[in-house]
Enzyme design. Structure first.
Site, PDB file in Angstrom:
ATOM      1  N   HIS A  45       4.875 -49.698 -22.213  1.00  0.00           N
ATOM      2  CA  HIS A  45       3.506 -49.538 -22.753  1.00  0.00           C
ATOM      3  C   HIS A  45       2.780 -50.884 -22.844  1.00  0.00           C
ATOM      4  O   HIS A  45       2.044 -51.145 -23.800  1.00  0.00           O
ATOM      5  CB  HIS A  45       3.519 -48.889 -24.139  1.00  0.00           C
ATOM      6  N   ASN A  74       2.575 -39.591 -27.564  1.00  0.00           N
ATOM      7  CA  ASN A  74       2.151 -39.634 -26.159  1.00  0.00           C
ATOM      8  C   ASN A  74       1.118 -38.534 -25.902  1.00  0.00           C
ATOM      9  O   ASN A  74       0.879 -37.690 -26.770  1.00  0.00           O
ATOM     10  CB  ASN A  74       3.359 -39.414 -25.237  1.00  0.00           C
TER      11      ASN A  74
HETATM   12  C1  HEM Z   1      14.872 -43.605 -27.065  1.00  0.00           C
HETATM   13  C2  HEM Z   1      13.570 -43.418 -26.796  1.00  0.00           C
HETATM   14  C3  HEM Z   1      12.540 -44.501 -26.887  1.00  0.00           C
HETATM   15  C4  HEM Z   1      12.698 -45.841 -27.067  1.00  0.00           C
HETATM   16  C5  HEM Z   1      13.984 -46.635 -27.223  1.00  0.00           C
HETATM   17  C6  HEM Z   1      11.367 -46.429 -27.072  1.00  0.00           C
HETATM   18  C7  HEM Z   1      11.105 -47.773 -27.210  1.00  0.00           C
HETATM   19  C8  HEM Z   1       9.850 -48.349 -27.186  1.00  0.00           C
HETATM   20  C9  HEM Z   1       9.589 -49.750 -27.295  1.00  0.00           C
HETATM   21  C10 HEM Z   1      10.673 -50.830 -27.418  1.00  0.00           C
HETATM   22  C11 HEM Z   1       8.243 -49.924 -27.267  1.00  0.00           C
HETATM   23  C12 HEM Z   1       7.474 -51.236 -27.367  1.00  0.00           C
HETATM   24  C13 HEM Z   1       6.969 -51.404 -28.788  1.00  0.00           C
HETATM   25  C14 HEM Z   1       6.312 -52.726 -29.055  1.00  0.00           C
HETATM   26  O1  HEM Z   1       6.567 -53.705 -28.346  1.00  0.00           O
HETATM   27  O2  HEM Z   1       5.542 -52.817 -30.041  1.00  0.00           O
HETATM   28  C15 HEM Z   1       7.649 -48.631 -27.158  1.00  0.00           C
HETATM   29  C16 HEM Z   1       6.307 -48.370 -27.137  1.00  0.00           C
HETATM   30  C17 HEM Z   1       5.761 -47.112 -27.247  1.00  0.00           C
HETATM   31  N1  HEM Z   1       6.441 -45.917 -27.252  1.00  0.00           N
HETATM   32 FE1  HEM Z   1       8.410 -45.679 -27.091  1.00  0.00          FE
HETATM   33  N2  HEM Z   1      10.432 -45.444 -26.922  1.00  0.00           N
HETATM   34  C18 HEM Z   1      11.107 -44.243 -26.815  1.00  0.00           C
HETATM   35  C19 HEM Z   1      10.541 -42.998 -26.682  1.00  0.00           C
HETATM   36  C20 HEM Z   1       9.219 -42.715 -26.914  1.00  0.00           C
HETATM   37  C21 HEM Z   1       8.665 -41.405 -27.116  1.00  0.00           C
HETATM   38  C22 HEM Z   1       9.476 -40.114 -27.088  1.00  0.00           C
HETATM   39  C23 HEM Z   1       7.328 -41.559 -27.360  1.00  0.00           C
HETATM   40  C24 HEM Z   1       6.283 -40.535 -27.676  1.00  0.00           C
HETATM   41  C25 HEM Z   1       6.534 -39.358 -28.230  1.00  0.00           C
HETATM   42  C26 HEM Z   1       7.041 -42.979 -27.291  1.00  0.00           C
HETATM   43  C27 HEM Z   1       5.798 -43.549 -27.480  1.00  0.00           C
HETATM   44  C28 HEM Z   1       5.542 -44.900 -27.423  1.00  0.00           C
HETATM   45  C29 HEM Z   1       4.206 -45.458 -27.521  1.00  0.00           C
HETATM   46  C30 HEM Z   1       2.900 -44.695 -27.719  1.00  0.00           C
HETATM   47  C31 HEM Z   1       4.350 -46.844 -27.409  1.00  0.00           C
HETATM   48  C32 HEM Z   1       3.237 -47.879 -27.416  1.00  0.00           C
HETATM   49  C33 HEM Z   1       2.921 -48.314 -28.829  1.00  0.00           C
HETATM   50  C34 HEM Z   1       1.789 -49.317 -28.820  1.00  0.00           C
HETATM   51  O3  HEM Z   1       0.685 -48.943 -28.373  1.00  0.00           O
HETATM   52  O4  HEM Z   1       1.997 -50.449 -29.265  1.00  0.00           O
HETATM   53  N3  HEM Z   1       8.207 -43.648 -27.022  1.00  0.00           N
HETATM   54  N4  HEM Z   1       8.650 -47.682 -27.092  1.00  0.00           N
END
Ligand code: HEM
Length: 505
Positions: free
Chosen positions: A60, A133
């Site tokens: 992201h 999402n």
């Molecule tokens: C094991 C599953 C998942 C892991 C380990 C994971 C991990 C991460 C990580 C490390 C980031 C970066 C965060 C940052 O640097 O601030 C991120 C961002 C994000 N993830 Fe996940 N994620 C997973 C599943 C999901 C799922 C299922 C969704 C939605 C239902 C999701 C939605 C998001 C969103 C929207 C962001 C961006 C947040 C922003 O705008 O700063 N992720 N994710």
């Protein structure tokens, strides 16, 4: 801190406030002689510039955001006791960041990818983050697959190119991903803007009321602008012409006072109802039937204020599903449980130990925690002279007991041995909803079944024949017609010589 920006004619200074009448001067010996180490302004400027970049988000990385407000439109205190929902008409300040997932910070907004829809609510009970999402489901239900899966969507370790073989190799080995891949390769995989798409919790969460009853819930934010998607070809064209088109669209809409909004609903399920589902309520690859679990409206989210500084307010914002408020809890969904750890962990690396002290991440609610002390970039006064443990001697604090939270007294009961577990399901259940999407939903939208087959084909045509064959097989389990349509177009786009059809990976 004074930034001098409020003055009509700001004076340029060093970082220490020394006025610099002529900012382009450097101190040197004679007119063309070597520079001097004593020139603090030059060293200050170059050294700071050298450190301007921080690690981008590991996923992201490309995104845009804006501030706004959440307004309660309907009473849901029978389901959730959080203060943010306690009165109809109550407004809470919010910040939203939209994003693509796989690309780097400069990658095109029009990429075929899920879109992140992350919201921070600055509530009186602390920050509440909904890190959602634009799709109601996800690619996996075993959290340990996440780094594997993401690697297949990013760049090949040798070529540094996106790699269709890795991409489809993953999908054809992990059947639970097929439903989300179908959403991704429908035109919903290329939303026209961030304003024209929905947001979904995806996971099951647990909400409770002040009577101590608890419920499984899923949240839906439905766009008031209507859904608008690009075709594959439109997305490719705009990605080349204006890689930032959605970032620009969001900023301009708000600047022109066309404030985008979303009507917010939830679905609710009891523990007894969950036990009757044909799949686990913790399986993130499945949707809940709208007929059996109808949407209930409770709010409106409106974005009405652009950030003043992108880096300070959007790049530095730190969302996490673990940032929650009383009466809203994570469920036992293992992917959600893993996310509770992963976000603050990556933010300690990406932004630093004291990422919560960055103004955009600071709760408006009053906070006090005597052991969160020190560390790099402590900028909040560090609680001054207050004791750094729970002291009964100096400045004793009256600690509230947990009873004021009135958490569910009637939680699920878990038991069993600690065992390694890979979540595989028997039978056809991973294909049922994917098939319904193809046969019952896309069939009713003009050309959408065809677009799905076409969008998959143009991507799969770049993979090795052995991978292509696995893709045909995988989609045949959803619907034979879909598989046949993909196969016909793939073979047309990448005709095979005889020896290729037996090529091994
Ligand atoms: C094991 C599953 C998942 C892991 C380990 C994971 C991990 C991460 C990580 C490390 C980031 C970066 C965060 C940052 O640097 O601030 C991120 C961002 C994000 N993830 Fe996940 N994620 C997973 C599943 C999901 C799922 C299922 C969704 C939605 C239902 C999701 C939605 C998001 C969103 C929207 C962001 C961006 C947040 C922003 O705008 O700063 N992720 N994710």
């Amino acid at each position: 801190m004074s930034s001098n920006n409020d003055n009509e004619n700001p004076t340029v200074t060093t970082s220490q406030g020394y006025p610099i009448p002529s900012p382009f001067e450097t101190q040197r010996v004679g007119e063309h002689g070597p520079l001097l180490l004593q020139d603090f302004n030059l060293i200050d400027s170059l050294a700071h510039f050298d450190r301007e970049r921080i690690p981008e988000r590991v996923v992201h990385a490309k995104g845009a955001g804006a501030f706004g407000e959440f307004e309660v439109t309907d009473d849901i205190t029978d389901i959730c006791g959080s203060a943010i929902f306690d009165t109809i008409g109550k407004k809470t300040r919010a910040l939203v960041r939209f994003s693509t997932v796989g690309g780097e910070s400069g990658s095109p907004d029009a990429a075929r990818d899920p879109r992140g829809f992350a919201i921070k609510f600055y509530t009186e009970e602390g920050n509440l983050d909904w890190v959602y999402n634009n799709t109601p489901i996800f690619f996996l239900r075993d959290p340990i697959k996440f780094p594997h899966f993401i690697h297949t969507q990013k760049r090949n370790p040798q070529t540094h190119l996106k790699d269709p073989n890795m991409f489809w190799d993953y999908m054809t080995q992990n059947q639970e991903a097929i439903h989300q891949f179908m959403i991704l390769f429908s035109d919903r995989g290329t939303p026209a803007t961030f304003r024209h798409m929905h947001g979904f919790s995806g996971h099951t969460y647990k909400w409770s009321n002040k009577q101590g009853e608890w419920f499984y819930v899923q949240v839906h934010l439905l766009t008031d602008q209507g859904i608008k998607n690009f075709t594959n070809e439109e997305a490719g064209k705009i990605a080349g012409e204006n890689p930032d088109h959605a970032t620009e669209d969001l900023f301009n809409a708000i600047a022109n006072k066309e404030y985008p909004s979303w009507t917010v609903y939830f679905q609710v399920m009891t523990e007894a109802q969950a036990k009757e589902l044909p799949f686990s309520v913790f399986d993130l690859t499945k949707v809940w039937s709208h007929k059996d679990f109808p949407l209930r409206r409770f709010g409106k989210l409106t974005l009405n204020e652009n950030p003043q500084n992108y880096f300070a307010e959007i790049e530095q914002v730190a969302f996490s599903p673990s940032h929650t408020v009383p009466y809203q809890e994570p469920s036992a969904d293992p992917v959600l449980q893993s996310r509770l750890f992963s976000y603050p962990d990556t933010q300690r690396y990406r932004l630093g130990t004291n990422y919560a002290q960055i103004p955009v991440n600071c709760p408006y609610a009053k906070t006090f925690n005597p052991i969160l002390r020190d560390g790099a970039m402590t900028v909040n006064g560090n609680y001054g002279a207050a004791p750094n443990y729970i002291s009964t001697i100096e400045n004793p604090v009256e600690y509230k007991t947990q009873s004021n939270f009135n958490y569910q007294s009637n939680q699920e009961k878990w038991q069993g041995p600690a065992l390694p577990f890979h979540w595989k399901v028997e039978g056809d259940i991973d294909y049922v909803q994917a098939r319904a999407l193809y046969r019952d939903v896309l069939s009713k939208q003009p050309d959408q079944q065809k677009h799905l087959a076409h969008n998959i084909s143009v991507h799969v045509a770049n993979a090795l024949p052995v991978i292509q064959d696995r893709v045909f097989e995988a989609f045949a389990k959803v619907d034979q017609q879909l598989s046949d349509d993909i196969k016909a177009e793939v073979l047309q786009l990448s005709p095979r010589s005889k020896d290729q059809s037996t090529q091994k990976l």
